[in-house]
Scaffold this motif. Structure first.
Motif, mmCIF file in Angstrom:
data_model
loop_
_atom_site.group_PDB
_atom_site.id
_atom_site.type_symbol
_atom_site.label_atom_id
_atom_site.label_comp_id
_atom_site.label_asym_id
_atom_site.label_seq_id
_atom_site.Cartn_x
_atom_site.Cartn_y
_atom_site.Cartn_z
ATOM 1 N N ALA A 142 0.836 -1.207 0.000
ATOM 2 C CA ALA A 142 0.000 0.000 0.000
ATOM 3 C C ALA A 142 0.870 1.256 0.000
ATOM 4 C CB ALA A 142 -0.939 -0.006 1.205
ATOM 5 N N GLU A 143 1.955 1.237 0.766
ATOM 6 C CA GLU A 143 2.859 2.384 0.786
ATOM 7 C C GLU A 143 3.521 2.568 -0.579
ATOM 8 O OE1 GLU A 143 5.393 1.560 4.119
ATOM 9 O OE2 GLU A 143 3.909 2.245 5.568
ATOM 10 N N LEU A 144 3.842 1.480 -1.242
ATOM 11 C CA LEU A 144 4.398 1.563 -2.593
ATOM 12 C C LEU A 144 3.367 2.167 -3.548
ATOM 13 C CD1 LEU A 144 6.600 0.986 -4.667
ATOM 14 C CD2 LEU A 144 5.686 -1.347 -4.858
ATOM 15 N N ALA A 145 2.104 1.777 -3.391
ATOM 16 C CA ALA A 145 1.040 2.337 -4.234
ATOM 17 C C ALA A 145 0.945 3.844 -4.036
ATOM 18 C CB ALA A 145 -0.292 1.664 -3.919
ATOM 19 N N VAL A 146 1.052 4.295 -2.804
ATOM 20 C CA VAL A 146 1.010 5.739 -2.528
ATOM 21 C C VAL A 146 2.206 6.429 -3.178
ATOM 22 C CG1 VAL A 146 1.197 7.496 -0.714
ATOM 23 C CG2 VAL A 146 -0.343 5.553 -0.407
ATOM 24 N N ALA A 147 3.385 5.851 -3.031
ATOM 25 C CA ALA A 147 4.596 6.463 -3.608
ATOM 26 C C ALA A 147 4.495 6.542 -5.133
ATOM 27 C CB ALA A 147 5.828 5.667 -3.196
ATOM 28 N N ARG A 148 4.020 5.481 -5.761
ATOM 29 C CA ARG A 148 3.885 5.505 -7.223
ATOM 30 C C ARG A 148 2.823 6.505 -7.657
ATOM 31 N NH1 ARG A 148 5.288 -0.493 -9.126
ATOM 32 N NH2 ARG A 148 7.515 -0.258 -8.770
ATOM 33 N N THR A 149 1.761 6.634 -6.870
ATOM 34 C CA THR A 149 0.709 7.600 -7.177
ATOM 35 C C THR A 149 1.259 9.017 -7.082
ATOM 36 O OG1 THR A 149 -1.014 6.099 -6.429
ATOM 37 C CG2 THR A 149 -1.556 8.442 -6.453
ATOM 38 N N GLU A 150 2.000 9.303 -6.025
ATOM 39 C CA GLU A 150 2.583 10.637 -5.870
ATOM 40 C C GLU A 150 3.563 10.933 -6.997
ATOM 41 O OE1 GLU A 150 4.170 10.563 -1.889
ATOM 42 O OE2 GLU A 150 2.191 10.879 -0.992
ATOM 43 N N ALA A 151 4.337 9.933 -7.395
ATOM 44 C CA ALA A 151 5.285 10.122 -8.500
ATOM 45 C C ALA A 151 4.545 10.410 -9.805
ATOM 46 C CB ALA A 151 6.177 8.895 -8.647
ATOM 47 N N ALA A 152 3.451 9.684 -10.055
ATOM 48 C CA ALA A 152 2.674 9.896 -11.278
ATOM 49 C C ALA A 152 2.048 11.286 -11.283
ATOM 50 C CB ALA A 152 1.595 8.820 -11.417
ATOM 51 N N LYS A 153 1.539 11.704 -10.134
ATOM 52 C CA LYS A 153 0.950 13.040 -10.041
ATOM 53 C C LYS A 153 2.010 14.120 -10.233
ATOM 54 C CE LYS A 153 -3.024 11.953 -7.108
ATOM 55 N NZ LYS A 153 -3.634 12.189 -5.784
ATOM 56 N N ALA A 154 3.179 13.928 -9.655
ATOM 57 C CA ALA A 154 4.268 14.903 -9.814
ATOM 58 C C ALA A 154 4.710 14.968 -11.273
ATOM 59 C CB ALA A 154 5.441 14.529 -8.914
ATOM 60 N N GLU A 155 4.778 13.838 -11.930
ATOM 61 C CA GLU A 155 5.145 13.810 -13.339
ATOM 62 C C GLU A 155 4.118 14.567 -14.184
ATOM 63 O OE1 GLU A 155 5.639 10.454 -16.760
ATOM 64 O OE2 GLU A 155 6.422 9.975 -14.768
ATOM 65 N N ALA A 156 2.839 14.385 -13.879
ATOM 66 C CA ALA A 156 1.790 15.097 -14.614
ATOM 67 C C ALA A 156 1.906 16.606 -14.393
ATOM 68 C CB ALA A 156 0.415 14.595 -14.183
ATOM 69 N N ILE A 157 2.199 17.014 -13.176
ATOM 70 C CA ILE A 157 2.367 18.440 -12.881
ATOM 71 C C ILE A 157 3.575 18.989 -13.636
ATOM 72 C CG2 ILE A 157 3.022 20.073 -11.053
ATOM 73 C CD1 ILE A 157 1.242 18.362 -9.164
ATOM 74 N N ASN A 158 4.666 18.217 -13.653
ATOM 75 C CA ASN A 158 5.861 18.667 -14.385
ATOM 76 C C ASN A 158 5.577 18.818 -15.877
ATOM 77 O OD1 ASN A 158 7.482 18.856 -12.138
ATOM 78 N ND2 ASN A 158 8.326 16.797 -12.351
ATOM 79 N N ARG A 159 4.839 17.887 -16.455
ATOM 80 C CA ARG A 159 4.480 18.002 -17.877
ATOM 81 C C ARG A 159 3.652 19.253 -18.117
ATOM 82 N NH1 ARG A 159 3.532 12.384 -17.585
ATOM 83 N NH2 ARG A 159 1.318 12.804 -17.320
ATOM 84 N N GLU A 160 2.682 19.485 -17.238
ATOM 85 C CA GLU A 160 1.820 20.661 -17.372
ATOM 86 C C GLU A 160 2.634 21.949 -17.241
ATOM 87 O OE1 GLU A 160 -1.437 22.736 -18.295
ATOM 88 O OE2 GLU A 160 -1.291 20.549 -18.326
ATOM 89 N N MET A 161 3.548 21.985 -16.309
ATOM 90 C CA MET A 161 4.387 23.175 -16.152
ATOM 91 C C MET A 161 5.278 23.366 -17.378
ATOM 92 S SD MET A 161 5.381 23.034 -12.119
ATOM 93 C CE MET A 161 6.203 24.609 -12.090
ATOM 94 N N GLY A 162 5.773 22.288 -17.953
ATOM 95 C CA GLY A 162 6.583 22.376 -19.169
ATOM 96 C C GLY A 162 5.782 22.947 -20.321
ATOM 97 N N ARG A 163 4.535 22.481 -20.452
ATOM 98 C CA ARG A 163 3.672 23.036 -21.505
ATOM 99 C C ARG A 163 3.402 24.511 -21.274
ATOM 100 N NH1 ARG A 163 1.162 17.668 -21.531
ATOM 101 N NH2 ARG A 163 -0.149 18.290 -19.799
ATOM 102 N N GLY A 164 3.199 24.882 -20.012
ATOM 103 C CA GLY A 164 2.979 26.290 -19.687
ATOM 104 C C GLY A 164 4.200 27.139 -20.019
ATOM 105 N N ALA A 165 5.379 26.608 -19.710
ATOM 106 C CA ALA A 165 6.610 27.342 -20.019
ATOM 107 C C ALA A 165 6.791 27.483 -21.522
ATOM 108 C CB ALA A 165 7.807 26.629 -19.390
#
Length: 133
Positions: free
Chosen positions: A96-119
């Motif tokens: 379950a902790e691994l699932a949380v970590a992978r979820t946070e990583a996926a969300k962070a990656e999505a935010i980074n992509r969005e910020m890259g598009r904004g830039a």
């Protein structure tokens, strides 16, 4: 002589009583280990946290594994296999902790992509404004 005989019989009776009571006392002390309640609760809390973090969407396999391990731990408790239940509950928590970590990583990656598009959009806008001058 009779008193000697009575003393001997009393001594043997004490020995027999001790021999009968000692195994009973040992059996009473050798009760089954307690269920791993703390580990089970920790696994349940970790799974709830993963579900709240939307792990089903981002780390569904890990979340399912955690749920399978928890179910197996509960069955082990019911079968009075407490050591196995403890191990399974810990594995469920870790999954379950691994699932949380992978979820946070996926969300962070999505935010980074969005910020890259904004830039990129901002760079494009700045180029257009520079070309207009």
């Amino acid at each position: 002589m009779i008193t000697d005989m009575m003393g001997w019989v009393a001594g043997r009776a004490r020995q027999m009583i001790i021999l009968l009571i000692a195994p009973l006392a040992l059996v009473a002390c050798a009760s089954a280990p307690l269920p791993p309640t703390e580990s089970l609760n920790a696994a349940r809390a970790a799974i709830a946290s993963a579900e709240q973090a939307e792990a089903r969407q981002h780390a569904g396999a890990e979340l399912e594994e955690a749920n399978r391990q928890l179910a197996a731990a509960v069955k082990a408790v019911e079968a009075e296999r407490m050591t196995e239940a403890e191990r399974l509950a810990k594995q469920a928590r870790i999954a379950a902790e691994l699932a949380v970590a992978r979820t946070e990583a996926a969300k962070a990656e999505a935010i980074n992509r969005e910020m890259g598009r904004g830039a990129e959009a901002l760079d494009e806008e700045m180029r257009r404004q520079g070309d207009q001058q």
